[in-house]
Write a protein that holds these residues in place. Structure first.
Motif, PDB file in Angstrom:
ATOM      1  N   LYS A  45       6.909   2.054   8.839  1.00 37.83           N
ATOM      2  CA  LYS A  45       6.409   2.670   7.608  1.00 37.83           C
ATOM      3  C   LYS A  45       7.007   2.043   6.361  1.00 37.83           C
ATOM      4  O   LYS A  45       6.645   2.400   5.240  1.00 37.83           O
ATOM      5  CB  LYS A  45       6.704   4.177   7.629  1.00 37.83           C
ATOM      6  N   VAL A  46       7.943   1.138   6.548  1.00 39.50           N
ATOM      7  CA  VAL A  46       8.590   0.463   5.412  1.00 39.50           C
ATOM      8  C   VAL A  46       8.704  -1.022   5.719  1.00 39.50           C
ATOM      9  O   VAL A  46       8.559  -1.466   6.861  1.00 39.50           O
ATOM     10  CB  VAL A  46       9.995   1.036   5.121  1.00 39.50           C
ATOM     11  N   HIS A  47       8.984  -1.791   4.664  1.00 44.75           N
ATOM     12  CA  HIS A  47       9.224  -3.221   4.824  1.00 44.75           C
ATOM     13  C   HIS A  47      10.683  -3.459   5.197  1.00 44.75           C
ATOM     14  O   HIS A  47      11.590  -3.237   4.393  1.00 44.75           O
ATOM     15  CB  HIS A  47       8.908  -3.959   3.520  1.00 44.75           C
ATOM     16  N   GLY A  48      10.899  -3.899   6.418  1.00 46.58           N
ATOM     17  CA  GLY A  48      12.243  -4.269   6.839  1.00 46.58           C
ATOM     18  C   GLY A  48      13.254  -3.157   6.691  1.00 46.58           C
ATOM     19  O   GLY A  48      13.053  -2.037   7.166  1.00 46.58           O
ATOM     20  N   THR A  49      14.344  -3.475   5.990  1.00 50.04           N
ATOM     21  CA  THR A  49      15.423  -2.499   5.779  1.00 50.04           C
ATOM     22  C   THR A  49      15.299  -1.804   4.432  1.00 50.04           C
ATOM     23  O   THR A  49      16.195  -1.054   4.033  1.00 50.04           O
ATOM     24  CB  THR A  49      16.786  -3.206   5.857  1.00 50.04           C
ATOM     25  N   SER A  50      14.186  -2.030   3.742  1.00 49.04           N
ATOM     26  CA  SER A  50      13.997  -1.449   2.410  1.00 49.04           C
ATOM     27  C   SER A  50      13.352  -0.073   2.512  1.00 49.04           C
ATOM     28  O   SER A  50      13.090   0.437   3.604  1.00 49.04           O
ATOM     29  CB  SER A  50      13.103  -2.363   1.567  1.00 49.04           C
ATOM     30  N   THR A  51      13.086   0.504   1.342  1.00 56.17           N
ATOM     31  CA  THR A  51      12.317   1.750   1.285  1.00 56.17           C
ATOM     32  C   THR A  51      10.896   1.482   0.788  1.00 56.17           C
ATOM     33  O   THR A  51      10.160   2.420   0.484  1.00 56.17           O
ATOM     34  CB  THR A  51      13.011   2.771   0.359  1.00 56.17           C
ATOM     35  N   LEU A  52      10.516   0.217   0.700  1.00 58.49           N
ATOM     36  CA  LEU A  52       9.186  -0.153   0.235  1.00 58.49           C
ATOM     37  C   LEU A  52       8.158   0.230   1.293  1.00 58.49           C
ATOM     38  O   LEU A  52       8.250  -0.218   2.444  1.00 58.49           O
ATOM     39  CB  LEU A  52       9.115  -1.658  -0.028  1.00 58.49           C
ATOM     40  N   PRO A  53       7.185   1.061   0.972  1.00 56.24           N
ATOM     41  CA  PRO A  53       6.231   1.528   1.981  1.00 56.24           C
ATOM     42  C   PRO A  53       5.368   0.399   2.532  1.00 56.24           C
ATOM     43  O   PRO A  53       5.003  -0.538   1.813  1.00 56.24           O
ATOM     44  CB  PRO A  53       5.387   2.562   1.224  1.00 56.24           C
ATOM     45  N   ALA A  54       5.074   0.492   3.812  1.00 58.55           N
ATOM     46  CA  ALA A  54       4.226  -0.482   4.492  1.00 58.55           C
ATOM     47  C   ALA A  54       3.154   0.256   5.276  1.00 58.55           C
ATOM     48  O   ALA A  54       3.291   1.444   5.574  1.00 58.55           O
ATOM     49  CB  ALA A  54       5.065  -1.356   5.426  1.00 58.55           C
ATOM     50  N   SER A  55       2.100  -0.450   5.643  1.00 55.80           N
ATOM     51  CA  SER A  55       0.946   0.220   6.242  1.00 55.80           C
ATOM     52  C   SER A  55       0.139  -0.734   7.102  1.00 55.80           C
ATOM     53  O   SER A  55       0.212  -1.955   6.932  1.00 55.80           O
ATOM     54  CB  SER A  55       0.051   0.773   5.128  1.00 55.80           C
ATOM     55  N   ILE A  56      -0.628  -0.155   8.020  1.00 57.06           N
ATOM     56  CA  ILE A  56      -1.662  -0.934   8.687  1.00 57.06           C
ATOM     57  C   ILE A  56      -2.808  -1.154   7.696  1.00 57.06           C
ATOM     58  O   ILE A  56      -2.921  -0.454   6.686  1.00 57.06           O
ATOM     59  CB  ILE A  56      -2.200  -0.231   9.946  1.00 57.06           C
ATOM     60  N   SER A  57      -3.666  -2.109   7.987  1.00 49.58           N
ATOM     61  CA  SER A  57      -4.875  -2.311   7.190  1.00 49.58           C
ATOM     62  C   SER A  57      -6.010  -1.532   7.844  1.00 49.58           C
ATOM     63  O   SER A  57      -6.509  -1.920   8.906  1.00 49.58           O
ATOM     64  CB  SER A  57      -5.223  -3.800   7.110  1.00 49.58           C
ATOM     65  N   TYR A 128      -4.664  -7.845  17.539  1.00 48.49           N
ATOM     66  CA  TYR A 128      -3.539  -7.495  16.686  1.00 48.49           C
ATOM     67  C   TYR A 128      -4.051  -7.196  15.272  1.00 48.49           C
ATOM     68  O   TYR A 128      -4.605  -8.072  14.602  1.00 48.49           O
ATOM     69  CB  TYR A 128      -2.536  -8.641  16.610  1.00 48.49           C
ATOM     70  N   VAL A 129      -3.839  -5.964  14.834  1.00 48.04           N
ATOM     71  CA  VAL A 129      -4.302  -5.514  13.521  1.00 48.04           C
ATOM     72  C   VAL A 129      -3.288  -5.915  12.452  1.00 48.04           C
ATOM     73  O   VAL A 129      -2.076  -5.866  12.672  1.00 48.04           O
ATOM     74  CB  VAL A 129      -4.488  -3.987  13.518  1.00 48.04           C
ATOM     75  N   GLY A 130      -3.789  -6.306  11.287  1.00 50.53           N
ATOM     76  CA  GLY A 130      -2.920  -6.682  10.186  1.00 50.53           C
ATOM     77  C   GLY A 130      -2.528  -5.505   9.314  1.00 50.53           C
ATOM     78  O   GLY A 130      -2.629  -4.343   9.693  1.00 50.53           O
ATOM     79  N   GLY A 131      -2.090  -5.842   8.116  1.00 46.79           N
ATOM     80  CA  GLY A 131      -1.450  -4.883   7.230  1.00 46.79           C
ATOM     81  C   GLY A 131      -0.015  -5.338   7.067  1.00 46.79           C
ATOM     82  O   GLY A 131       0.534  -6.051   7.924  1.00 46.79           O
ATOM     83  N   SER A 132       0.628  -4.954   5.980  1.00 46.87           N
ATOM     84  CA  SER A 132       1.960  -5.475   5.702  1.00 46.87           C
ATOM     85  C   SER A 132       2.980  -5.123   6.768  1.00 46.87           C
ATOM     86  O   SER A 132       3.947  -5.856   6.995  1.00 46.87           O
ATOM     87  CB  SER A 132       2.453  -4.964   4.337  1.00 46.87           C
ATOM     88  N   ASN A 133       2.772  -4.006   7.478  1.00 45.40           N
ATOM     89  CA  ASN A 133       3.772  -3.609   8.470  1.00 45.40           C
ATOM     90  C   ASN A 133       3.663  -4.406   9.769  1.00 45.40           C
ATOM     91  O   ASN A 133       4.517  -4.288  10.641  1.00 45.40           O
ATOM     92  CB  ASN A 133       3.711  -2.107   8.752  1.00 45.40           C
TER      93      ASN A 133
END
Length: 261
Positions: A45-57, A128-133
């Motif tokens: 739900k986040v990028h790496g070790t950050s708190t930046l939200p990530a998601s499926i496309s 394999y579905v994309g999205g930033s996560n």
């Protein structure tokens, strides 16, 4: 027939019906023998070790699902953690927003299987579905790797991906120890199209083009948001969001060619 004998026959039949295993009479699921495609999604739900939200496309799910469904394939969903996968509003384009109420898709995305719940023998292809996560938690998951390679090597199936989903393929290895990507034409979302000064980009554990090349693959991409895919044998990849349906269409064609051989 003698009344007593008739009664005994009836009692014997009732006993058999009660004692016989229920599974003998149970009807199999309507799609039990249907060809299936396994969508592989990320759980992060986040990028790496950050708190930046990530998601499926979400659109990369919908457009591929529609294509496979129209071709008669059933679709299942798996993620590293199972259960609900993140869907951020910014990853839901206007053309698919109404599908957030489509229970056929949403039920699967809210209840993805864990890798241990998947029988890879059932599937003709993985997608394999994309999205930033997609950059996190999929490529390094050994159970997902085993599923994909079972489909490819033992089922004679297809491995496919779109956009950042290509990241999930970079550690796939054939039984002989060679990278699946070696000698293959591959596309995906290239790092030169990323916002390289953005905080999210600094969280990426690896870069797609660079890693594909390091695995012996030939990475190809166009400088455009237009659809672009590569089909190399039973490996199908797409560059961007617009490529989701074309990737699925290509997978259907490849599977059709395999069935005709």
């Amino acid at each position: 027939m003698h009344p007593l004998r008739s009664l005994r026959s009836l009692l014997t039949l009732l006993f058999l019906l009660i004692a016989w295993p229920a599974s003998t009479f149970a009807s199999p699921p309507a799609d039990a023998g249907q060809n299936r495609i396994l969508f592989i999604l990320a759980s992060s739900k986040v990028h790496g070790t950050s708190t930046l939200p990530a998601s499926i496309s979400f659109g990369e799910v919908v457009h591929a699902w529609d294509t496979f469904h129209a071709a008669g394939y059933a679709v299942d969903f798996v993620s590293p953690d199972g259960g609900d996968v993140p869907i951020l509003d910014t990853y839901v384009s206007e053309d698919v927003a109404s599908r957030l109420s489509d229970d056929r898709i949403m039920r699967g995305l809210r209840n993805t299987a864990t890798p241990s719940q998947i029988d890879p023998a059932r599937y003709r292809a993985v997608y394999y579905v994309g999205g930033s996560n997609a950059m996190y938690g999929v490529a390094e998951n050994p159970a997902l790797q085993r599923i994909a390679m079972h489909v490819y090597e033992r089922n004679g199936g297809v491995v496919s991906a779109v956009c950042h989903g290509t990241a999930g393929m970079v550690n796939l290895t054939l039984s002989g120890g060679r990278s699946l990507l070696a000698g293959k034409r591959i596309t995906g979302y290239p790092e030169e199209h990323e916002e390289q000064d953005a905080a999210y980009f600094r969280q990426f554990p690896f870069l797609i083009r660079q890693t594909v090349v390091s695995r012996g693959g030939t990475f190809r991409a166009i400088d455009s948001n237009a659809p672009y895919i590569e089909v190399d044998g039973r490996v199908v990849t797409g560059q961007n969001y617009a490529s989701a349906a074309p990737v699925a269409e290509a997978v259907v064609r490849v599977l059709g060619d395999i069935a005709r051989k």
